[in-house]
Scaffold this motif. Sequence first.
Motif, PDB file in Angstrom:
ATOM      1  N   ALA A  48     -20.179  -4.848 -32.202  1.00 23.24           N
ATOM      2  CA  ALA A  48     -21.468  -5.348 -32.703  1.00 23.24           C
ATOM      3  C   ALA A  48     -22.583  -5.647 -31.710  1.00 23.24           C
ATOM      4  N   TRP A  49     -22.352  -6.253 -30.457  1.00 25.51           N
ATOM      5  CA  TRP A  49     -23.261  -6.178 -29.339  1.00 25.51           C
ATOM      6  C   TRP A  49     -23.891  -5.068 -28.973  1.00 25.51           C
ATOM      7  N   THR A  50     -23.009  -4.011 -28.930  1.00 25.21           N
ATOM      8  CA  THR A  50     -23.393  -2.642 -28.536  1.00 25.21           C
ATOM      9  C   THR A  50     -24.745  -2.141 -29.564  1.00 25.21           C
ATOM     10  N   GLU A  51     -24.179  -2.297 -30.837  1.00 30.54           N
ATOM     11  CA  GLU A  51     -25.149  -1.550 -31.925  1.00 30.54           C
ATOM     12  C   GLU A  51     -26.444  -2.540 -31.994  1.00 30.54           C
ATOM     13  N   ALA A  52     -26.222  -3.913 -31.681  1.00 32.92           N
ATOM     14  CA  ALA A  52     -27.477  -4.848 -31.572  1.00 32.92           C
ATOM     15  C   ALA A  52     -28.284  -4.656 -30.433  1.00 32.92           C
ATOM     16  N   ASP A  53     -27.955  -3.877 -29.238  1.00 32.38           N
ATOM     17  CA  ASP A  53     -28.433  -4.143 -27.872  1.00 32.38           C
ATOM     18  C   ASP A  53     -28.509  -5.258 -27.446  1.00 32.38           C
ATOM     19  N   ALA A  54     -27.472  -6.225 -27.643  1.00 27.38           N
ATOM     20  CA  ALA A  54     -27.486  -7.700 -27.501  1.00 27.38           C
ATOM     21  C   ALA A  54     -27.700  -7.998 -26.285  1.00 27.38           C
ATOM     22  N   VAL A  55     -28.308  -9.308 -25.813  1.00 30.53           N
ATOM     23  CA  VAL A  55     -28.562  -9.857 -24.517  1.00 30.53           C
ATOM     24  C   VAL A  55     -28.026 -11.217 -24.629  1.00 30.53           C
ATOM     25  N   LEU A  56     -26.927 -11.404 -23.816  1.00 30.63           N
ATOM     26  CA  LEU A  56     -26.230 -12.453 -23.725  1.00 30.63           C
ATOM     27  C   LEU A  56     -26.200 -13.521 -22.238  1.00 30.63           C
ATOM     28  N   TRP A  57     -26.091 -14.953 -22.515  1.00 34.07           N
ATOM     29  CA  TRP A  57     -25.925 -15.436 -21.379  1.00 34.07           C
ATOM     30  C   TRP A  57     -24.644 -15.322 -20.807  1.00 34.07           C
ATOM     31  N   THR A  58     -24.933 -15.250 -19.197  1.00 33.58           N
ATOM     32  CA  THR A  58     -23.430 -14.974 -18.757  1.00 33.58           C
ATOM     33  C   THR A  58     -23.236 -16.029 -17.443  1.00 33.58           C
ATOM     34  N   SER A  59     -22.238 -16.107 -17.143  1.00 33.41           N
ATOM     35  CA  SER A  59     -21.746 -17.018 -15.989  1.00 33.41           C
ATOM     36  C   SER A  59     -20.191 -16.412 -15.490  1.00 33.41           C
ATOM     37  N   VAL A  60     -20.374 -16.130 -13.885  1.00 31.92           N
ATOM     38  CA  VAL A  60     -19.309 -15.657 -13.385  1.00 31.92           C
ATOM     39  C   VAL A  60     -18.476 -16.774 -12.837  1.00 31.92           C
ATOM     40  N   VAL A  61     -17.216 -16.742 -13.241  1.00 29.48           N
ATOM     41  CA  VAL A  61     -16.032 -17.469 -12.646  1.00 29.48           C
ATOM     42  C   VAL A  61     -14.967 -16.531 -12.280  1.00 29.48           C
ATOM     43  N   HIS A  62     -14.860 -16.101 -11.093  1.00 32.90           N
ATOM     44  CA  HIS A  62     -14.102 -15.044 -10.757  1.00 32.90           C
ATOM     45  C   HIS A  62     -12.553 -15.327 -10.888  1.00 32.90           C
ATOM     46  N   PRO A  63     -12.139 -14.506 -11.777  1.00 32.38           N
ATOM     47  CA  PRO A  63     -12.315 -13.036 -11.963  1.00 32.38           C
ATOM     48  C   PRO A  63     -13.126 -12.727 -13.159  1.00 32.38           C
ATOM     49  N   PHE A  64     -13.523 -13.903 -13.947  1.00 30.62           N
ATOM     50  CA  PHE A  64     -14.020 -13.635 -15.177  1.00 30.62           C
ATOM     51  C   PHE A  64     -15.584 -13.749 -15.310  1.00 30.62           C
ATOM     52  N   ILE A  65     -16.112 -12.957 -16.420  1.00 23.27           N
ATOM     53  CA  ILE A  65     -17.435 -13.238 -16.890  1.00 23.27           C
ATOM     54  C   ILE A  65     -17.602 -13.698 -18.226  1.00 23.27           C
ATOM     55  N   LEU A  66     -18.025 -15.073 -18.209  1.00 28.57           N
ATOM     56  CA  LEU A  66     -18.083 -15.752 -19.288  1.00 28.57           C
ATOM     57  C   LEU A  66     -19.493 -15.321 -20.005  1.00 28.57           C
ATOM     58  N   VAL A  67     -19.503 -14.946 -21.171  1.00 29.65           N
ATOM     59  CA  VAL A  67     -20.565 -14.521 -22.070  1.00 29.65           C
ATOM     60  C   VAL A  67     -20.735 -15.404 -23.254  1.00 29.65           C
ATOM     61  N   GLN A  68     -22.004 -15.712 -23.646  1.00 29.22           N
ATOM     62  CA  GLN A  68     -22.452 -16.412 -24.862  1.00 29.22           C
ATOM     63  C   GLN A  68     -23.634 -16.042 -25.561  1.00 29.22           C
ATOM     64  N   PRO A  69     -23.574 -15.501 -26.684  1.00 25.37           N
ATOM     65  CA  PRO A  69     -24.519 -15.325 -27.536  1.00 25.37           C
ATOM     66  C   PRO A  69     -25.731 -16.266 -27.341  1.00 25.37           C
ATOM     67  N   GLU A  70     -27.044 -15.787 -27.272  1.00 23.02           N
ATOM     68  CA  GLU A  70     -28.066 -16.859 -27.304  1.00 23.02           C
ATOM     69  C   GLU A  70     -28.100 -17.876 -28.491  1.00 23.02           C
ATOM     70  N   LYS A  71     -28.370 -18.789 -28.308  1.00 25.01           N
ATOM     71  CA  LYS A  71     -28.255 -20.011 -29.479  1.00 25.01           C
ATOM     72  C   LYS A  71     -29.739 -19.771 -30.165  1.00 25.01           C
ATOM     73  N   THR A  72     -29.670 -19.684 -31.316  1.00 25.36           N
ATOM     74  CA  THR A  72     -30.539 -19.613 -32.650  1.00 25.36           C
ATOM     75  C   THR A  72     -31.345 -21.094 -32.405  1.00 25.36           C
ATOM     76  N   VAL A  73     -32.532 -20.829 -32.140  1.00 27.78           N
ATOM     77  CA  VAL A  73     -33.268 -22.059 -32.413  1.00 27.78           C
ATOM     78  C   VAL A  73     -34.027 -22.365 -33.683  1.00 27.78           C
ATOM     79  N   LEU A  74     -34.024 -23.414 -34.314  1.00 27.13           N
ATOM     80  CA  LEU A  74     -34.718 -23.390 -35.796  1.00 27.13           C
ATOM     81  C   LEU A  74     -35.922 -24.437 -35.258  1.00 27.13           C
TER      82      LEU A  74
END
Length: 106
Positions: free
Chosen positions: A79-105
Amino acid sequence: MKTKPENDTELRTKINLETARLPWAELQRHFAQGTVVFVSAELDLVDVAVRISHDDKDSIAKWMGDGKVGKVSDAQAQAWTEADAVLWTSVVHPFILVQPEKTVLH
């Protein structure tokens, strides 16, 4: 309940400063290696990163049990590939945490 180390504020600041928005395309090779972890928009990305850094197994297990933290699924990746998504990321070795951008109303 674990007490927070005194340097928690410094760690939180460091993680916050290292958090960035990245296109999913740049994260795909890490996904292929199994090191990308999804964080629900309901959670604070920096807080999750701090708790993982402290190896807070209780919080992590609860979030995983609730489906709020876990390895990125093939369906999410597609889904992220198809949407050409941009995600918030944070590295906590050895992981990369990702979070979709929050929708602001407005």
